[in-house]
Design a protein around this motif. Structure first.
Motif, mmCIF file in Angstrom:
data_model
loop_
_atom_site.group_PDB
_atom_site.id
_atom_site.type_symbol
_atom_site.label_atom_id
_atom_site.label_comp_id
_atom_site.label_asym_id
_atom_site.label_seq_id
_atom_site.Cartn_x
_atom_site.Cartn_y
_atom_site.Cartn_z
ATOM 1 N N ARG A 1 -0.493 -3.775 -10.619
ATOM 2 C CA ARG A 1 -0.825 -3.604 -9.315
ATOM 3 C C ARG A 1 -1.591 -4.765 -8.721
ATOM 4 O O ARG A 1 -1.372 -5.431 -7.731
ATOM 5 C CB ARG A 1 -1.163 -2.433 -9.044
ATOM 6 C CG ARG A 1 -0.320 -1.093 -9.131
ATOM 7 C CD ARG A 1 0.810 -1.116 -8.261
ATOM 8 N NE ARG A 1 0.290 -0.770 -7.139
ATOM 9 C CZ ARG A 1 0.528 -1.342 -5.872
ATOM 10 N NH1 ARG A 1 1.089 -2.615 -5.680
ATOM 11 N NH2 ARG A 1 -0.263 -0.803 -4.789
ATOM 12 N N ASN B 1 5.035 -4.151 -7.061
ATOM 13 C CA ASN B 1 5.252 -3.325 -5.827
ATOM 14 C C ASN B 1 5.106 -1.864 -6.336
ATOM 15 O O ASN B 1 5.390 -1.586 -7.241
ATOM 16 C CB ASN B 1 6.702 -3.456 -5.380
ATOM 17 C CG ASN B 1 6.811 -2.933 -3.835
ATOM 18 O OD1 ASN B 1 6.611 -1.538 -3.725
ATOM 19 N ND2 ASN B 1 6.912 -3.588 -2.952
ATOM 20 N N ASP C 1 8.178 -0.308 -7.102
ATOM 21 C CA ASP C 1 9.146 -0.417 -8.065
ATOM 22 C C ASP C 1 9.519 0.755 -9.172
ATOM 23 O O ASP C 1 8.310 1.494 -9.276
ATOM 24 C CB ASP C 1 8.381 -1.784 -8.848
ATOM 25 C CG ASP C 1 9.002 -2.207 -9.968
ATOM 26 O OD1 ASP C 1 9.614 -1.462 -10.876
ATOM 27 O OD2 ASP C 1 9.196 -3.510 -9.844
#
Length: 158
Positions: free
Chosen positions: A104, A109, A112
């Motif tokens: 992260r 994302n 994801d």
């Protein structure tokens, strides 16, 4: 012998062996001063580095960020979405929390599917609060966990 490496004399003493070793390994050393190798295995070292970069506002070049994300995703447990202490280890709170945070911080994302799966595994394991000392330490450095969560270690144990 490998091409470009020196022929070494037969050692007769421990000092001769040590000198041969230094000569040999100095020839393997790369220009920047390191030895080229894949240090795969431990999954607890890279998160500390990335967290240190983040808290010190050290810019991470995009190509480095991409390769770290690629490395970590390639070593993610394909079944449960977590990470262990080692690339061959079972998913743990420590491995999953630290590598999730690393990804992260490097721009993965939150939606994801691999990140969603990792987050689910971390929740299944009870969350980062169930992590060991080093997980709590790094998350505290990052500001994601209160310093009081870090169990004190008497200095004489080191």
């Amino acid at each position: 012998p490998f091409k470009g490496l020196p022929s070494l004399p037969k050692p007769h003493t421990p000092l001769d062996s040590a000198q041969n070793a230094l000569t040999y390994f100095s020839q393997l050393q790369l220009q920047p001063g390191n030895w080229g190798c894949e240090y795969g295995g431990p999954l607890f070292l890279l998160p500390g580095l990335v967290i240190a970069w983040y808290v010190t506002k050290t810019p991470v070049p995009e190509h480095i960020s991409i390769e770290i994300r690629r490395y970590l995703f390639a070593r993610q447990n394909p079944v449960d979405g977590g990470w262990g202490l080692h690339i061959e280890g079972e998913s743990s709170v420590f491995g999953t929390a630290m590598n999730y945070v690393t990804l992260r911080l490097l721009g993965a994302n939150e939606e994801d599917t691999r990140i969603v799966k990792a987050r689910g595994k971390l929740h299944q394991l009870g969350g980062a609060v169930n992590g060991p000392h080093w997980a709590k330490f790094w998350l505290s450095v990052l500001g994601c966990m209160e310093p009081e969560a870090v169990n004190p270690v008497p200095p004489d144990l080191w």
